[in-house]
Scaffold this active site. Structure first.
Site, PDB file in Angstrom:
ATOM      1  N   TYR A 147       2.524   4.425   6.059  1.00 12.71           N
ATOM      2  CA  TYR A 147       2.176   3.091   5.563  1.00 12.71           C
ATOM      3  C   TYR A 147       2.834   2.007   6.426  1.00 12.71           C
ATOM      4  CZ  TYR A 147       1.544  -0.486   1.853  1.00 12.71           C
ATOM      5  OH  TYR A 147       1.208  -1.602   1.119  1.00 12.71           O
ATOM      6  N   LYS A 151       0.950  -0.839   8.548  1.00 15.08           N
ATOM      7  CA  LYS A 151       1.136  -2.261   8.223  1.00 15.08           C
ATOM      8  C   LYS A 151       1.801  -3.018   9.385  1.00 15.08           C
ATOM      9  CE  LYS A 151      -0.686  -2.241   4.075  1.00 15.08           C
ATOM     10  NZ  LYS A 151      -1.939  -2.967   3.805  1.00 15.08           N
TER      11      LYS A 151
HETATM   12  P1  NDP Z   1      -4.560  -1.428  -5.623  1.00 17.81           P
HETATM   13  O1  NDP Z   1      -4.344   0.026  -5.427  1.00 17.81           O
HETATM   14  O2  NDP Z   1      -4.275  -2.039  -6.961  1.00 17.81           O
HETATM   15  O3  NDP Z   1      -6.073  -1.824  -5.208  1.00 17.81           O
HETATM   16  C1  NDP Z   1      -6.570  -1.385  -4.001  1.00 17.81           C
HETATM   17  C2  NDP Z   1      -7.969  -1.898  -3.827  1.00 17.81           C
HETATM   18  O4  NDP Z   1      -8.447  -1.421  -2.563  1.00 17.81           O
HETATM   19  C3  NDP Z   1      -8.942  -1.396  -4.868  1.00 17.81           C
HETATM   20  O5  NDP Z   1      -9.903  -2.409  -5.083  1.00 17.81           O
HETATM   21  C4  NDP Z   1      -9.581  -0.183  -4.195  1.00 17.81           C
HETATM   22  O6  NDP Z   1     -10.903   0.076  -4.656  1.00 17.81           O
HETATM   23  C5  NDP Z   1      -9.634  -0.663  -2.763  1.00 17.81           C
HETATM   24  N1  NDP Z   1      -9.688   0.407  -1.775  1.00 17.81           N
HETATM   25  C6  NDP Z   1      -8.782   1.375  -1.546  1.00 17.81           C
HETATM   26  N2  NDP Z   1      -9.188   2.160  -0.537  1.00 17.81           N
HETATM   27  C7  NDP Z   1     -10.379   1.664  -0.118  1.00 17.81           C
HETATM   28  C8  NDP Z   1     -11.301   2.018   0.888  1.00 17.81           C
HETATM   29  N3  NDP Z   1     -11.076   3.080   1.671  1.00 17.81           N
HETATM   30  N4  NDP Z   1     -12.415   1.272   1.037  1.00 17.81           N
HETATM   31  C9  NDP Z   1     -12.656   0.202   0.246  1.00 17.81           C
HETATM   32  N5  NDP Z   1     -11.819  -0.193  -0.730  1.00 17.81           N
HETATM   33  C10 NDP Z   1     -10.696   0.532  -0.910  1.00 17.81           C
HETATM   34  O7  NDP Z   1      -3.702  -2.114  -4.475  1.00 17.81           O
HETATM   35  P2  NDP Z   1      -2.967  -3.523  -4.412  1.00 17.81           P
HETATM   36  O8  NDP Z   1      -3.804  -4.583  -5.001  1.00 17.81           O
HETATM   37  O9  NDP Z   1      -1.586  -3.338  -4.867  1.00 17.81           O
HETATM   38  O10 NDP Z   1      -2.887  -3.706  -2.815  1.00 17.81           O
HETATM   39  C11 NDP Z   1      -3.825  -4.453  -2.084  1.00 17.81           C
HETATM   40  C12 NDP Z   1      -3.323  -4.567  -0.652  1.00 17.81           C
HETATM   41  O11 NDP Z   1      -2.040  -5.166  -0.652  1.00 17.81           O
HETATM   42  C13 NDP Z   1      -3.172  -3.218   0.047  1.00 17.81           C
HETATM   43  O12 NDP Z   1      -3.528  -3.355   1.412  1.00 17.81           O
HETATM   44  C14 NDP Z   1      -1.705  -2.941  -0.080  1.00 17.81           C
HETATM   45  O13 NDP Z   1      -1.243  -2.089   0.940  1.00 17.81           O
HETATM   46  C15 NDP Z   1      -1.128  -4.336   0.038  1.00 17.81           C
HETATM   47  N6  NDP Z   1       0.191  -4.489  -0.513  1.00 17.81           N
HETATM   48  C16 NDP Z   1       0.435  -4.255  -1.850  1.00 17.81           C
HETATM   49  C17 NDP Z   1       1.701  -4.434  -2.346  1.00 17.81           C
HETATM   50  C18 NDP Z   1       2.040  -4.221  -3.784  1.00 17.81           C
HETATM   51  O14 NDP Z   1       3.229  -4.305  -4.116  1.00 17.81           O
HETATM   52  N7  NDP Z   1       1.088  -3.984  -4.667  1.00 17.81           N
HETATM   53  C19 NDP Z   1       2.810  -4.837  -1.494  1.00 17.81           C
HETATM   54  C20 NDP Z   1       2.441  -5.054  -0.119  1.00 17.81           C
HETATM   55  C21 NDP Z   1       1.181  -4.879   0.333  1.00 17.81           C
HETATM   56  P3  NDP Z   1     -11.253   1.388  -5.542  1.00 17.81           P
HETATM   57  O15 NDP Z   1     -10.459   1.271  -6.782  1.00 17.81           O
HETATM   58  O16 NDP Z   1     -12.716   1.278  -5.761  1.00 17.81           O
HETATM   59  O17 NDP Z   1     -10.821   2.570  -4.716  1.00 17.81           O
END
Ligand code: NDP
Length: 235
Positions: A147, A151
């Protein structure tokens, strides 16, 4: 807007919808959740459409951009690369599959969407790309070598693309959230939260507010930047 069916992506989609942007709500599996986000945007007078697609699929950028261009009858001038996954393990036991799945989704997917988005943006001499990186791309966190590599790579991609297109009115920036309250962090250890100077997790809306700014006209001279949204964790 990739990965917008829940969490940070859904909050960004709602915020951009409120600002009047037509929003493509991409999701991978959860169609009902994506359609709920679309309904919320429409209820507030915005325009949105749910679009299925796995960002790790090489054909996804063309497929989604063509669907969006035809649905809204306009070129796509804002891209938010938000879709991301984590598959944690300590480096000695991290498997090839966990390595590749995270790199393919979090970095290669964002690269392919950026490449596709830049074509119409450069033609229009206008555009905004925001990549959702992570504090883990800036400082180490055990168990997240895959990861972190993805990132940190996303930050390097952001900076490089930004300077390549800066003369053409297109900005490319990254946001680096810390611990944000979503499904991804459901099992975050309390000792990690204790390391956050603000002593709390952030909300998806606090990340969305920064993305709103970066896509706005007011941010026209901000490019190649990494905006930390982490309660001071990377400071
Ligand atoms: P969630 O796991 O809550 O949501 C992830 C979202 O991405 C969902 O809508 C999921 O859709 C979608 N998704 C995952 N894989 C794919 C794919 N291969 N193609 C299309 N859509 C995909 O994550 P967060 O909201 O927490 O995170 C969002 C972003 O922020 C990510 O990039 C994460 O790395 C980053 N981030 C998050 C942090 C945190 O603390 N939460 C901290 C730092 C960064 P579906 O459910 O349909 O699979």
């Amino acid at each position: 807007m990739t990965g917008a069916s829940r969490g940070i992506g859904a909050a960004i989609a709602r915020a951009l919808g409120r600002d009047g942007w037509p929003v493509g709500v991409n999701y991978r599996r959860d169609k009902d959740a994506a359609e709920r986000v679309v309904a919320e945007i429409e209820q507030k007078g915005g325009r949105a459409v749910a679009l299925a697609g796995d960002v790790a699929d090489p054909g996804a950028p063309d497929q989604l951009f063509e669907a969006l261009e035809s649905h809204f009858s306009a070129p796509v001038l804002v891209l938010v690369n938000n879709a991301g996954i984590a598959r944690d393990d300590l480096t000695p036991s991290l498997g090839d599959e966990e390595w590749s799945a995270v790199l393919d989704t979090d970095l290669t997917g964002a690269f392919r969407f950026t490449r596709r988005a830049l074509k119409p943006m450069l033609r229009a001499r206008a555009g905004r790309i925001v990549n959702i990186s992570s504090v883990v791309g800036l400082r180490a966190n055990p168990g997240q070598a895959n990861y972190a590599a993805a990132k940190a790579g996303l930050i390097a991609l952001t900076k490089t693309a930004a300077i390549e297109v800066a003369r053409r009115g297109v900005t490319v920036n990254a946001v680096a959230p810390g611990v944000i309250d979503t499904a991804m962090t459901e099992e975050v250890a309390t000792d990690l939260l204790a390391m956050v100077p603000a002593r709390r997790a952030g909300t998806p809306e606090e990340v969305a507010a920064c993305v709103r700014f970066l896509v706005s006209e007011e941010a026209s001279y901000v490019t190649g930047a990494v905006l930390s949204v982490d309660g001071g964790l990377a400071a």
